[in-house]
Design a protein around this motif. Structure first.
Motif, PDB file in Angstrom:
ATOM      1  N   LYS A 172      55.304  42.704  38.985  1.00  0.00           N
ATOM      2  CA  LYS A 172      54.060  43.126  38.340  1.00  0.00           C
ATOM      3  C   LYS A 172      53.781  42.301  37.085  1.00  0.00           C
ATOM      4  O   LYS A 172      52.651  41.885  36.840  1.00  0.00           O
ATOM      5  CB  LYS A 172      54.141  44.610  37.979  1.00  0.00           C
ATOM      6  N   ALA A 173      54.818  42.055  36.300  1.00  0.00           N
ATOM      7  CA  ALA A 173      54.626  41.386  35.010  1.00  0.00           C
ATOM      8  C   ALA A 173      54.203  39.931  35.160  1.00  0.00           C
ATOM      9  O   ALA A 173      53.418  39.416  34.354  1.00  0.00           O
ATOM     10  CB  ALA A 173      55.907  41.476  34.189  1.00  0.00           C
ATOM     11  N   LYS A 223      49.816  33.911  36.546  1.00  0.00           N
ATOM     12  CA  LYS A 223      50.065  33.322  35.235  1.00  0.00           C
ATOM     13  C   LYS A 223      49.288  34.072  34.155  1.00  0.00           C
ATOM     14  O   LYS A 223      48.129  34.448  34.351  1.00  0.00           O
ATOM     15  CB  LYS A 223      49.687  31.842  35.230  1.00  0.00           C
ATOM     16  N   ILE A 224      49.941  34.268  33.025  1.00  0.00           N
ATOM     17  CA  ILE A 224      49.356  35.010  31.913  1.00  0.00           C
ATOM     18  C   ILE A 224      48.468  34.064  31.116  1.00  0.00           C
ATOM     19  O   ILE A 224      48.922  33.010  30.654  1.00  0.00           O
ATOM     20  CB  ILE A 224      50.468  35.618  31.042  1.00  0.00           C
ATOM     21  N   GLU A 225      47.214  34.440  30.940  1.00  0.00           N
ATOM     22  CA  GLU A 225      46.228  33.527  30.379  1.00  0.00           C
ATOM     23  C   GLU A 225      46.044  33.654  28.875  1.00  0.00           C
ATOM     24  O   GLU A 225      45.460  32.765  28.250  1.00  0.00           O
ATOM     25  CB  GLU A 225      44.883  33.729  31.077  1.00  0.00           C
ATOM     26  N   LEU A 242      54.315  42.485  28.832  1.00  0.00           N
ATOM     27  CA  LEU A 242      53.283  43.518  28.721  1.00  0.00           C
ATOM     28  C   LEU A 242      51.872  43.052  29.096  1.00  0.00           C
ATOM     29  O   LEU A 242      51.129  43.825  29.719  1.00  0.00           O
ATOM     30  CB  LEU A 242      53.301  44.124  27.319  1.00  0.00           C
ATOM     31  N   PRO A 243      51.446  41.825  28.765  1.00  0.00           N
ATOM     32  CA  PRO A 243      50.100  41.426  29.212  1.00  0.00           C
ATOM     33  C   PRO A 243      49.948  41.466  30.727  1.00  0.00           C
ATOM     34  O   PRO A 243      48.913  41.906  31.244  1.00  0.00           O
ATOM     35  CB  PRO A 243      49.963  39.996  28.670  1.00  0.00           C
ATOM     36  N   GLY A 244      50.974  41.014  31.447  1.00  0.00           N
ATOM     37  CA  GLY A 244      50.916  41.050  32.903  1.00  0.00           C
ATOM     38  C   GLY A 244      50.973  42.461  33.450  1.00  0.00           C
ATOM     39  O   GLY A 244      50.253  42.803  34.399  1.00  0.00           O
ATOM     40  N   LEU A 245      51.827  43.295  32.870  1.00  0.00           N
ATOM     41  CA  LEU A 245      51.901  44.693  33.294  1.00  0.00           C
ATOM     42  C   LEU A 245      50.579  45.404  33.029  1.00  0.00           C
ATOM     43  O   LEU A 245      50.113  46.209  33.844  1.00  0.00           O
ATOM     44  CB  LEU A 245      53.041  45.403  32.561  1.00  0.00           C
ATOM     45  N   GLN A 246      49.971  45.093  31.895  1.00  0.00           N
ATOM     46  CA  GLN A 246      48.679  45.698  31.567  1.00  0.00           C
ATOM     47  C   GLN A 246      47.608  45.264  32.561  1.00  0.00           C
ATOM     48  O   GLN A 246      46.797  46.080  33.014  1.00  0.00           O
ATOM     49  CB  GLN A 246      48.275  45.317  30.144  1.00  0.00           C
TER      50      GLN A 246
END
Length: 246
Positions: free
Chosen positions: A163-164, A168-170, A128-132
């Protein structure tokens, strides 16, 4: 549609802890379980030194379980699932409805700072963070600031994965990986999509593990990190509001 678990039925004003604002997590349970089951799993296994520093909102997934639950006979029904999928985990049914439902939960019980998920809920929480960030989900709620991933994995469908995990998710992330978990290798691969993830390894399988002395240091380091980040965010927001008024 599912409902909010018993622990989340009361109003949730933002709690204040000894070091400031206590981070609030929306907790997403495993496949064909429930918010109440996850509440039992987490609060029954994690020490008060940890749970007292988290404001946990447990919710049921939107869809009743359409088949046998792996926890049948261990935990009582009802059981819920977030979405449905094929055997290869490449095609998903009711996925968009699931994302919209989670967003509504975040609005209703906000402000939500982070997501905590187990199994199917962990896969969602990690994505979800990446999709957001890509504008593909959670467009009406504040940015997800942190995640806790218990027995997680990546979405396999390119339509979602591109998309997700595009970058990289920070946000700070804590990952629980079990030596005997059938998703262990998938959890290891998921780590590569996060910047500086915190990792707790345990000898168990696909379960919410207890936090022992060996893993407590990592847990406390993660809690300190997200508390400090959240307090900095609150201070920055307060300063901005004061400057706007002036």
């Amino acid at each position: 549609m599912g409902s909010v678990g018993a622990a989340a039925e009361e109003e949730h004003p933002q709690r204040e802890g000894a070091v400031g604002t206590v981070p609030r997590f929306l907790c997403l349970h495993g496949f064909r379980t429930s918010g109440e089951i996850m509440r039992t799993q987490v609060t029954g296994k994690w020490p008060g030194d940890v749970t007292s520093r988290l404001d946990l909102v447990f919710a049921d997934a939107p869809f009743p379980g359409l088949g046998k639950s792996e926890v049948d006979g261990i935990f009582p029904p009802p059981y819920y699932e977030w979405f449905q999928f094929d055997k290869g985990f490449m095609e998903y049914k009711n996925f968009d409805a699931c994302l919209a439902y989670i967003e509504e939960l975040m609005i209703e019980h906000g402000p939500i700072d982070g997501l905590m998920g187990f199994s199917q809920g962990a896969i969602l929480s990690a994505a979800l963070p990446g999709l957001q960030a890509r504008g593909a989900a959670l467009t009406r709620v504040p940015k997800v600031k942190c995640v806790v991933i218990i027995g997680g994995a990546k979405f396999q469908s390119p339509a979602v994965a591109e998309k997700a995990y595009a970058t990289k998710i920070e946000c700070p992330s804590l990952h629980f990986i079990g030596d005997a978990d059938f998703l262990k290798q998938h959890g290891e691969t998921l780590l590569e999509s996060f910047v500086d993830p915190y990792v707790i390894r345990h000898p168990k399988g696909h379960t919410v593990p207890r936090i022992d002395d060996a893993s407590m240091e990592t847990m406390l380091n993660f809690l300190n990190k997200i508390e400090n980040d959240l307090n900095d965010f609150v201070e920055d927001a307060t300063t901005f509001e004061q400057e706007e008024v002036a």
